[in-house]
Design a protein around this motif. Structure first.
Motif, PDB file in Angstrom:
ATOM      1  N   TRP A 259       0.832  -1.211   0.000  1.00  0.00           N
ATOM      2  CA  TRP A 259       0.000   0.000   0.000  1.00  0.00           C
ATOM      3  C   TRP A 259       0.862   1.255   0.000  1.00  0.00           C
ATOM      4  CZ3 TRP A 259      -4.594   0.227  -1.748  1.00  0.00           C
ATOM      5  CH2 TRP A 259      -5.470  -0.850  -1.614  1.00  0.00           C
TER       6      TRP A 259
ATOM      7  N   TYR B  77       0.537   4.158  -2.951  1.00  0.00           N
ATOM      8  CA  TYR B  77       0.217   5.579  -2.769  1.00  0.00           C
ATOM      9  C   TYR B  77       1.380   6.498  -3.146  1.00  0.00           C
ATOM     10  CZ  TYR B  77      -4.093   4.438  -0.224  1.00  0.00           C
ATOM     11  OH  TYR B  77      -5.349   3.992   0.124  1.00  0.00           O
TER      12      TYR B  77
ATOM     13  N   PHE C 266     -10.140   6.028  -6.976  1.00  0.00           N
ATOM     14  CA  PHE C 266     -10.361   6.569  -5.619  1.00  0.00           C
ATOM     15  C   PHE C 266      -9.217   7.481  -5.144  1.00  0.00           C
ATOM     16  CE2 PHE C 266      -8.514   2.313  -5.024  1.00  0.00           C
ATOM     17  CZ  PHE C 266      -7.500   2.549  -4.103  1.00  0.00           C
TER      18      PHE C 266
ATOM     19  N   GLY D 216      -9.441   2.237   7.115  1.00  0.00           N
ATOM     20  CA  GLY D 216      -8.732   2.132   5.842  1.00  0.00           C
ATOM     21  C   GLY D 216      -9.007   3.402   5.056  1.00  0.00           C
TER      22      GLY D 216
ATOM     23  N   GLY E 204      -7.350   5.684   3.619  1.00  0.00           N
ATOM     24  CA  GLY E 204      -6.624   6.101   2.426  1.00  0.00           C
ATOM     25  C   GLY E 204      -6.312   7.583   2.465  1.00  0.00           C
TER      26      GLY E 204
ATOM     27  N   ASN F  33     -13.343  10.282   2.262  1.00  0.00           N
ATOM     28  CA  ASN F  33     -14.609  10.079   2.984  1.00  0.00           C
ATOM     29  C   ASN F  33     -14.548  10.643   4.409  1.00  0.00           C
ATOM     30  OD1 ASN F  33     -16.310   8.677   1.026  1.00  0.00           O
ATOM     31  ND2 ASN F  33     -14.760   7.065   1.128  1.00  0.00           N
TER      32      ASN F  33
ATOM     33  N   ILE G 176      -8.412   5.857  10.170  1.00  0.00           N
ATOM     34  CA  ILE G 176      -7.289   4.975  10.508  1.00  0.00           C
ATOM     35  C   ILE G 176      -6.824   4.263   9.242  1.00  0.00           C
ATOM     36  CG2 ILE G 176      -8.844   3.092  11.246  1.00  0.00           C
ATOM     37  CD1 ILE G 176      -6.653   2.334  13.314  1.00  0.00           C
ATOM     38  N   ASP G 177      -5.503   4.182   9.097  1.00  0.00           N
ATOM     39  CA  ASP G 177      -4.949   3.442   7.959  1.00  0.00           C
ATOM     40  C   ASP G 177      -3.556   2.973   8.359  1.00  0.00           C
ATOM     41  OD1 ASP G 177      -5.776   3.531   4.641  1.00  0.00           O
ATOM     42  OD2 ASP G 177      -3.803   2.773   5.236  1.00  0.00           O
TER      43      ASP G 177
ATOM     44  N   ALA H  91      -0.561   6.743   3.053  1.00  0.00           N
ATOM     45  CA  ALA H  91      -1.985   7.118   3.033  1.00  0.00           C
ATOM     46  C   ALA H  91      -2.274   8.159   4.104  1.00  0.00           C
ATOM     47  CB  ALA H  91      -2.850   5.870   3.248  1.00  0.00           C
TER      48      ALA H  91
ATOM     49  N   ALA I 111      -2.120   3.084  12.008  1.00  0.00           N
ATOM     50  CA  ALA I 111      -2.079   1.774  12.676  1.00  0.00           C
ATOM     51  C   ALA I 111      -2.950   0.802  11.909  1.00  0.00           C
ATOM     52  CB  ALA I 111      -2.622   1.894  14.106  1.00  0.00           C
ATOM     53  N   SER I 112      -2.649  -0.484  12.104  1.00  0.00           N
ATOM     54  CA  SER I 112      -3.601  -1.489  11.642  1.00  0.00           C
ATOM     55  C   SER I 112      -4.803  -1.433  12.572  1.00  0.00           C
ATOM     56  CB  SER I 112      -2.987  -2.887  11.691  1.00  0.00           C
ATOM     57  OG  SER I 112      -4.018  -3.849  11.512  1.00  0.00           O
TER      58      SER I 112
ATOM     59  N   SER J  29     -14.552   2.041   3.031  1.00  0.00           N
ATOM     60  CA  SER J  29     -14.618   2.008   1.567  1.00  0.00           C
ATOM     61  C   SER J  29     -13.389   1.262   1.056  1.00  0.00           C
ATOM     62  CB  SER J  29     -14.658   3.431   0.995  1.00  0.00           C
ATOM     63  OG  SER J  29     -14.810   3.365  -0.406  1.00  0.00           O
TER      64      SER J  29
ATOM     65  N   CYS K 222     -11.770  -1.391   2.280  1.00  0.00           N
ATOM     66  CA  CYS K 222     -10.824  -2.020   3.213  1.00  0.00           C
ATOM     67  C   CYS K 222     -11.208  -3.486   3.458  1.00  0.00           C
ATOM     68  CB  CYS K 222     -10.782  -1.228   4.513  1.00  0.00           C
ATOM     69  SG  CYS K 222      -9.463  -1.725   5.619  1.00  0.00           S
TER      70      CYS K 222
ATOM     71  N   HIS L  44     -10.015  -6.201   1.291  1.00  0.00           N
ATOM     72  CA  HIS L  44      -8.576  -6.503   1.391  1.00  0.00           C
ATOM     73  C   HIS L  44      -8.240  -7.248   2.682  1.00  0.00           C
ATOM     74  CE1 HIS L  44      -7.337  -4.455  -2.220  1.00  0.00           C
ATOM     75  NE2 HIS L  44      -8.115  -3.437  -1.894  1.00  0.00           N
TER      76      HIS L  44
END
Ligand SMILES: C[S@@+](CC[C@H](N)C(=O)[O-])C[C@H]1O[C@@H](n2cnc3c(N)ncnc32)[C@H](O)[C@@H]1O
Length: 236
Positions: free
Chosen positions: A28, A32, A41, A69, A71, A75, A89-90, A95, A115-116, A133, A135, A138
């Motif tokens: 990821w 990006y 997106f 997620g 990104g 949103n 959070i991502d 991102a 963070a995850s 949106s 996430c 994946h």
């Protein structure tokens, strides 16, 4: 489905092994790195479904909202503009940096977390809306049920969960077994309507599940017909 179950140490080890097998975080960051790529997106437009649910008053514009997620934050910015105490959070550093820039440019406040979502302490029963949106599709299969439980645990009873995710034609076509055989999600997993109802229906009442509406250029909204739009309410 029990939302409070904690994995044992052995289960944690197994999760870590499977996570390592399907690690995507670095991918990821590279994805990006070039913001000029023609990725649908990468624009600033928020999802048509989220925008519509908020405009129609189906989802009340009040309280705390989290974009999982997030990104580049397109949103999360909408959530803040609608008056939510918004968070994103991502687990991709790239991102989160981009989202920070978008948030500053929009002149809104969004608390961003790098963070995850599986490593982050989400306070229980604390959000009025969680949005995802792209996430969930994946999420590797061994994390799928944990993810549903995690989202449910973080929402207040009766609070809302919105999601855009791949329909079968949008996803890689890989089965769960093939994901582990090939060690890849192949760009994300597609879901049938029945499968989404099965996965989310234990802990949520599905309010709406429809094909996302593709958007004409200049609409100011994002929409792709290879995605589902799902709106659900936490039971209880
Ligand atoms: C398809 S992108 C969608 C980004 C954004 N929601 C949008 O629609 O513009 C999926 C995002 O989920 C993030 N992601 C995937 N797994 C995650 C996890 N376990 N925790 C946090 N973020 C995750 C990725 O880094 C990526 O930014």
């Amino acid at each position: 489905m029990d939302t409070s179950a904690k994995p044992t140490a052995a289960a944690q080890d197994e999760l870590a092994t499977l996570d390592a097998l399907l690690a995507q975080r670095d991918w990821w960051d590279q994805f990006y790195a070039n913001r000029a790529k023609p990725v649908p997106f990468f624009g600033p437009e928020p999802d048509e479904c989220l925008s519509g649910w908020l405009a129609d008053g189906i989802v009340p514009r009040a309280g705390a909202a989290l974009d999982i997620g997030c990104g580049n934050g397109r949103n999360a910015v909408l959530l803040a503009r609608c008056g939510f105490a918004a968070e994103g959070i991502d687990y991709s550093q790239a991102a989160i940096e981009w989202a920070g820039q978008r948030v500053r440019e929009a002149g809104v406040t969004v608390r961003l977390h790098h963070a995850s979502v599986f490593d982050f302490d989400l306070a229980p029963d604390s959000y009025d809306l969680i949005y995802d949106s792209g996430c969930f599709h994946h999420m590797p299969p061994h994390r799928r049920d944990d993810y549903v439980r995690l989202v449910a645990a973080a929402l207040r009873p009766g609070a809302w969960f919105g999601m855009a995710c791949f329909r079968p034609e949008g996803g890689s076509g890989l089965s769960d077994d093939e994901v582990y055989e090939r060690r890849t999600l192949g760009g994300g997993l597609g879901y049938t309507e029945a499968r989404l109802r099965e996965v989310w229906g234990d802990l949520f009442n599905i309010h709406e599940l429809r094909q996302m509406r593709s958007q004409p250029a200049g609409s100011g909204l994002f929409g792709e017909a290879f995605l589902w739009a799902l709106l659900a309410q936490k039971k209880g």
